[in-house]
Design a protein around this motif. Structure first.
Motif, short mmCIF file in Angstrom:
data_model
loop_
_atom_site.label_atom_id
_atom_site.label_comp_id
_atom_site.label_asym_id
_atom_site.label_seq_id
_atom_site.Cartn_x
_atom_site.Cartn_y
_atom_site.Cartn_z
N ILE A 17 0.98 -1.14 0.05
CA ILE A 17 -0.10 -0.04 0.13
C ILE A 17 0.99 1.29 0.01
CG2 ILE A 17 -1.65 1.26 1.23
CD1 ILE A 17 -2.62 -1.28 0.05
N PHE A 18 0.60 2.11 -0.96
CA PHE A 18 1.35 3.50 -0.91
C PHE A 18 0.57 4.56 -0.34
CE2 PHE A 18 2.67 7.17 -3.49
CZ PHE A 18 4.25 6.94 -3.58
N ALA A 19 -0.56 4.60 -0.53
CA ALA A 19 -1.62 5.36 0.20
C ALA A 19 -2.99 4.96 0.43
CB ALA A 19 -1.68 6.54 -0.68
N ASP A 20 -3.77 5.14 1.20
CA ASP A 20 -4.85 5.06 1.40
C ASP A 20 -5.83 6.19 1.50
OD1 ASP A 20 -5.30 1.99 2.14
OD2 ASP A 20 -4.03 2.27 4.04
N TYR A 21 -6.88 5.85 1.16
CA TYR A 21 -8.14 7.04 1.06
C TYR A 21 -9.26 6.42 1.92
CZ TYR A 21 -4.92 9.52 -1.97
OH TYR A 21 -4.03 10.29 -2.37
N PRO A 22 -9.56 6.92 2.80
CA PRO A 22 -10.62 6.28 3.90
C PRO A 22 -11.95 6.82 3.01
CG PRO A 22 -9.89 8.22 4.82
CD PRO A 22 -8.86 8.04 3.63
N ALA A 23 -13.23 6.15 3.31
CA ALA A 23 -14.56 6.57 2.62
C ALA A 23 -14.88 7.76 3.39
CB ALA A 23 -15.59 5.41 3.20
N ALA A 24 -15.52 8.47 2.47
CA ALA A 24 -16.06 9.92 3.13
C ALA A 24 -17.07 9.84 3.93
CB ALA A 24 -16.61 10.73 1.84
N THR A 25 -17.21 10.68 4.97
CA THR A 25 -17.99 10.58 5.95
C THR A 25 -19.39 11.41 5.96
OG1 THR A 25 -16.93 11.63 7.53
CG2 THR A 25 -16.83 9.42 7.82
#
Length: 155
Positions: A147-155
């Motif tokens: 994993i290079f970068a993680d983008y969480p779900a928008a809340t």
């Protein structure tokens, strides 16, 4: 204090001296391979152009595009709808421009980056404020990924 006419000019001169390094850096060239009928590919092209990349687009029929992905080292589980090449790296799918710039700055010994599939809310795939969680994968030369970068779900 007394203001002179030279003060604004000195400020402009200082600004001009501070900017040559920016002006002297040409935009990074990026070649993008995509299918002609994919609207999200067109949206991603616009995003990377707005981020300052000099883009050349090559349209391929779906079979030729899949062959190009395989020849570029993209495994089927890392595939998306378009494949780009920049600074010796392969960029697969809806990778955010900031991650591409980080990849180029860090220069890891790798094939490139991928956002597999087409996650909603990734660049070119709908509004970021409604995105689903997704990861940007670094594809190593041996085919493994991290994993290079993680983008969480928008809340």
């Amino acid at each position: 204090t007394r203001t002179t006419r030279r003060a604004p000019h000195l400020g402009l001169a200082a600004l001009a001296l501070a900017r040559p390094s920016l002006a002297a850096t040409p935009p990074l060239g990026m070649t993008i391979y995509r299918a002609p009928n994919c609207g999200c590919c067109g949206a991603w092209v616009e995003i990377v152009q707005q981020a300052g990349f000099a883009v050349t687009v090559t349209m391929l029929d779906p079979e030729a595009l899949q062959s190009h992905k395989a020849e570029s080292g993209i495994a089927p589980d890392m595939a998306s709808c378009h494949t780009a090449h920049v600074e010796g790296y392969v960029i697969e799918g809806h990778v955010p421009p900031a991650d591409i710039r980080r990849l180029i700055a860090e220069r890891p010994d790798a094939i490139g980056l991928s956002v597999p599939g087409m996650p909603y809310g990734s660049p070119g795939m709908g509004p970021e404020d409604a995105r689903e969680a997704y990861s940007v994968h670094l594809i190593h030369r041996d085919g493994t990924t991290t994993i290079f970068a993680d983008y969480p779900a928008a809340t």
